[in-house]
Design a protein around this motif. Structure first.
Motif, mmCIF file in Angstrom:
data_model
loop_
_atom_site.group_PDB
_atom_site.id
_atom_site.type_symbol
_atom_site.label_atom_id
_atom_site.label_comp_id
_atom_site.label_asym_id
_atom_site.label_seq_id
_atom_site.Cartn_x
_atom_site.Cartn_y
_atom_site.Cartn_z
ATOM 1 N N PHE A 294 22.839 57.196 48.691
ATOM 2 C CA PHE A 294 22.826 57.203 47.238
ATOM 3 C C PHE A 294 23.660 58.364 46.696
ATOM 4 N N VAL A 295 24.659 58.014 45.883
ATOM 5 C CA VAL A 295 25.636 58.996 45.429
ATOM 6 C C VAL A 295 25.737 58.994 43.903
ATOM 7 N N THR A 296 26.396 60.035 43.402
ATOM 8 C CA THR A 296 26.675 60.136 41.971
ATOM 9 C C THR A 296 27.860 59.239 41.637
ATOM 10 N N HIS A 297 27.740 58.440 40.578
ATOM 11 C CA HIS A 297 28.775 57.447 40.275
ATOM 12 C C HIS A 297 29.799 57.909 39.250
ATOM 13 N N ARG A 298 29.370 58.664 38.233
ATOM 14 C CA ARG A 298 30.283 58.879 37.108
ATOM 15 C C ARG A 298 30.713 60.325 36.887
ATOM 16 N N SER A 299 29.912 61.303 37.279
ATOM 17 C CA SER A 299 30.282 62.703 37.047
ATOM 18 C C SER A 299 31.529 63.055 37.847
ATOM 19 N N LYS A 300 32.546 63.588 37.177
ATOM 20 C CA LYS A 300 33.806 63.878 37.863
ATOM 21 C C LYS A 300 33.639 64.946 38.943
ATOM 22 N N ARG A 301 32.837 65.968 38.637
ATOM 23 C CA ARG A 301 32.696 67.077 39.596
ATOM 24 C C ARG A 301 31.901 66.657 40.822
ATOM 25 N N ARG A 302 30.865 65.833 40.632
ATOM 26 C CA ARG A 302 29.993 65.440 41.739
ATOM 27 C C ARG A 302 30.191 63.987 42.156
ATOM 28 N N GLN A 303 31.222 63.331 41.626
ATOM 29 C CA GLN A 303 31.416 61.913 41.917
ATOM 30 C C GLN A 303 31.593 61.701 43.421
ATOM 31 N N GLY A 304 30.841 60.741 43.958
ATOM 32 C CA GLY A 304 30.917 60.435 45.377
ATOM 33 C C GLY A 304 30.036 61.312 46.245
ATOM 34 N N LYS A 305 29.468 62.377 45.656
ATOM 35 C CA LYS A 305 28.581 63.278 46.402
ATOM 36 C C LYS A 305 27.144 62.753 46.314
ATOM 37 N N PRO A 306 26.277 63.176 47.236
ATOM 38 C CA PRO A 306 24.886 62.702 47.194
ATOM 39 C C PRO A 306 24.221 63.057 45.867
ATOM 40 N N ILE A 307 23.441 62.138 45.346
ATOM 41 C CA ILE A 307 22.800 62.344 44.048
ATOM 42 C C ILE A 307 21.789 63.486 44.137
ATOM 43 N N SER A 308 21.752 64.316 43.131
ATOM 44 C CA SER A 308 20.858 65.469 43.131
ATOM 45 C C SER A 308 19.468 65.062 42.638
ATOM 46 N N ILE A 309 18.508 65.951 42.857
ATOM 47 C CA ILE A 309 17.137 65.705 42.393
ATOM 48 C C ILE A 309 17.117 65.535 40.876
ATOM 49 N N SER A 310 17.835 66.412 40.166
ATOM 50 C CA SER A 310 17.828 66.337 38.700
ATOM 51 C C SER A 310 18.509 65.069 38.198
ATOM 52 N N ASN A 311 19.610 64.653 38.831
ATOM 53 C CA ASN A 311 20.297 63.433 38.397
ATOM 54 C C ASN A 311 19.458 62.185 38.653
ATOM 55 N N PHE A 312 18.717 62.206 39.764
ATOM 56 C CA PHE A 312 17.809 61.085 40.016
ATOM 57 C C PHE A 312 16.747 61.023 38.922
ATOM 58 N N GLY A 313 16.208 62.178 38.537
ATOM 59 C CA GLY A 313 15.226 62.220 37.461
ATOM 60 C C GLY A 313 15.793 61.701 36.156
ATOM 61 N N GLN A 314 17.055 62.048 35.873
ATOM 62 C CA GLN A 314 17.693 61.568 34.649
ATOM 63 C C GLN A 314 17.900 60.051 34.684
ATOM 64 N N ALA A 315 18.238 59.529 35.867
ATOM 65 C CA ALA A 315 18.439 58.082 36.001
ATOM 66 C C ALA A 315 17.134 57.328 35.756
ATOM 67 N N VAL A 316 16.033 57.835 36.303
ATOM 68 C CA VAL A 316 14.731 57.195 36.093
ATOM 69 C C VAL A 316 14.325 57.322 34.627
ATOM 70 N N ALA A 317 14.598 58.478 34.022
ATOM 71 C CA ALA A 317 14.283 58.668 32.603
ATOM 72 C C ALA A 317 15.051 57.659 31.746
ATOM 73 N N GLY A 318 16.294 57.358 32.137
ATOM 74 C CA GLY A 318 17.082 56.364 31.408
ATOM 75 C C GLY A 318 16.428 54.995 31.436
ATOM 76 N N LEU A 319 15.860 54.620 32.591
ATOM 77 C CA LEU A 319 15.148 53.342 32.680
ATOM 78 C C LEU A 319 13.882 53.363 31.829
ATOM 79 N N ARG A 320 13.199 54.500 31.806
ATOM 80 C CA ARG A 320 11.992 54.604 30.985
ATOM 81 C C ARG A 320 12.324 54.413 29.508
ATOM 82 N N ASP A 321 13.478 54.942 29.076
ATOM 83 C CA ASP A 321 13.888 54.775 27.684
ATOM 84 C C ASP A 321 14.174 53.314 27.353
ATOM 85 N N LEU A 322 14.767 52.597 28.308
ATOM 86 C CA LEU A 322 15.127 51.199 28.076
ATOM 87 C C LEU A 322 13.925 50.270 28.175
#
Length: 421
Positions: A294-322
């Protein structure tokens, strides 16, 4: 004066953190010495960072009150009761939200305990005659006063009861199942499809396996064992502290034992789809066995790198909003829910309690000394006892002797309790 925690990765992959003050480019001497000599060998990097966070709060309080702890202790001057009260309030104060808000009791107790341990170590470190009985008495009195500030927790039994009853609401479960069937619902931009499928697949892995968040974020391409020769698909969970292939400073780690867990064929299909059709299109992504799934898809600096704990939390938060039905969902709730469903499946299959506890221990990665399998197994006994008690209550309403059915069920429950012991 302000203080900052900085984290680093050593050449051998070890993660470590240090505490700095705003007026010195070098890490603070005594906190660093304490961590290296008293904490590092027995605690994970994340726990070491919690120690530093607690010490940071202590040093903030000392700076605000113009107290030089080292000089005070060298002069045999220790914190007085009113200073201990003030320190405890500062430690427990929330850094965000309204003034006067406090952090939760568990976190506050952890910080107070770590500060007490550090102050005890510091006093013995800087006082040259700390072995004198009268000096030790002063050190111990300060330690005791601070430990007395720990918030008294509720009973352990009550905490266990609350733990084993946690599970998803039916609305949340229905919403997740809808996402399994249609992961791209409400996705407008084609460029968002990859990250959406990634997040949905990650939640489905947590749901189907009950693994921890750190274990999920540590999965590598080599850890997917595809179905073959009649063997169903599986995921491998490895202990990974100090992984030199992981570029994340705040490294997600497996807290429990390594193990192999089964997944459904449908999840295998979605996971393979994500890897082959979406992950592969991400710039900078790797394809070796040691590369993370599981990697970061859109951030230019971290693109292609393993997704961080905080980014995973943000992704789940995005689903909660929707999807409002997912408003309470988080990684560890899915672990609780897995155990809830495992208990139901074991009861339906009439698995003996001791075997259920052993199977649960293996699938959750708990050590043989862990009490957790027993805590979750105890739910069966509670429910059986409640059903039997209700029958007895109804039977007494009729003012009749206990029925043969109740007596037989009571004997059966007694045998189950005896086996569990």
């Amino acid at each position: 004066m302000s203080f900052e925690i900085k984290s680093f990765i050593a050449k051998n992959g070890e993660r470590f953190s240090q505490l700095y003050s705003s007026d010195d480019p070098w890490p603070l001497f005594y906190p660093t010495a304490f961590l290296v000599r008293s904490v590092r060998q027995s605690c994970t990097p994340s726990t070491q960072k919690v120690y530093l966070d607690a010490i940071k709060r202590l040093l903030e309080w000392a700076a605000n009150n113009k107290i030089d702890l080292e000089v005070h202790f060298q002069r045999h001057v220790f914190l007085r009761p009113h200073e201990i009260d003030s320190l405890a309030r500062h430690i427990n104060a929330a850094r965000r939200g309204k003034q006067g808000n406090t952090i939760n009791e568990g976190k506050g107790n952890t910080y107070v305990g770590y500060v007490a341990k550090y102050l005890n170590w510091l006093a013995n470190e800087v006082i040259t005659d700390s072995n004198r009985p009268e000096v030790q008495d002063l050190i111990n009195t300060q330690h005791r006063w601070l430990i007395d500030k720990l918030t008294k927790d509720g009973s352990k039994s009550a905490k266990v009861q609350k733990l084993i009853k946690k599970h998803l609401s039916e609305k949340a479960r229905e919403q997740l199942e809808a996402l399994w069937s249609n992961p791209f619902v409400n996705v407008v931009r084609p460029t968002d499809r990859g990250s959406r499928l990634r997040t949905v697949v990650m939640l489905r892995i947590l749901y189907e396996t009950g693994m921890r968040r750190g274990e999920l974020l540590s999965l590598k391409l080599k850890h997917l064992l595809e179905s073959t020769g009649g063997e169903g698909p599986q995921l491998v969970i490895e202990r990974n502290h100090g992984d030199s292939f992981d570029t994340r400073i705040n490294q997600p780690v497996a807290k429990t034992e390594g193990r192999i867990v089964p997944i459904s064929p449908t999840l295998e299909k979605q996971l393979t789809e994500y890897i082959a059709e979406h992950r592969a299109d991400v710039s900078g992504v790797g394809f070796d066995d040691e590369d993370f799934i599981f990697v970061t898809h859109r951030s230019k600096r971290r693109q292609g790198k393993p997704i961080s704990i905080s980014n995973f939390g943000q992704a789940v938060a995005g689903l909660r909003d929707l999807f409002p039905a997912l408003d309470t969902i988080h990684a560890h709730l899915l672990r609780h829910d897995w155990n809830y469903r495992f208990s139901e499946a074991a009861a339906k299959a009439k698995v003996p309690p001791e075997k259920e506890a052993e199977l649960r221990r293996i699938l959750m990665g708990w050590s043989i000394e862990s009490d957790m399998p027993g805590h979750y197994n105890h739910r069966h006994l509670q429910e059986d006892a409640s059903r039997l008690g209700r029958k007895v209550a109804c039977d007494t309403e009729r003012r009749a002797p206990p029925s043969t059915e109740i007596l037989a069920e009571a004997r059966k429950l007694a045998l189950v309790v005896a086996d569990a012991k």
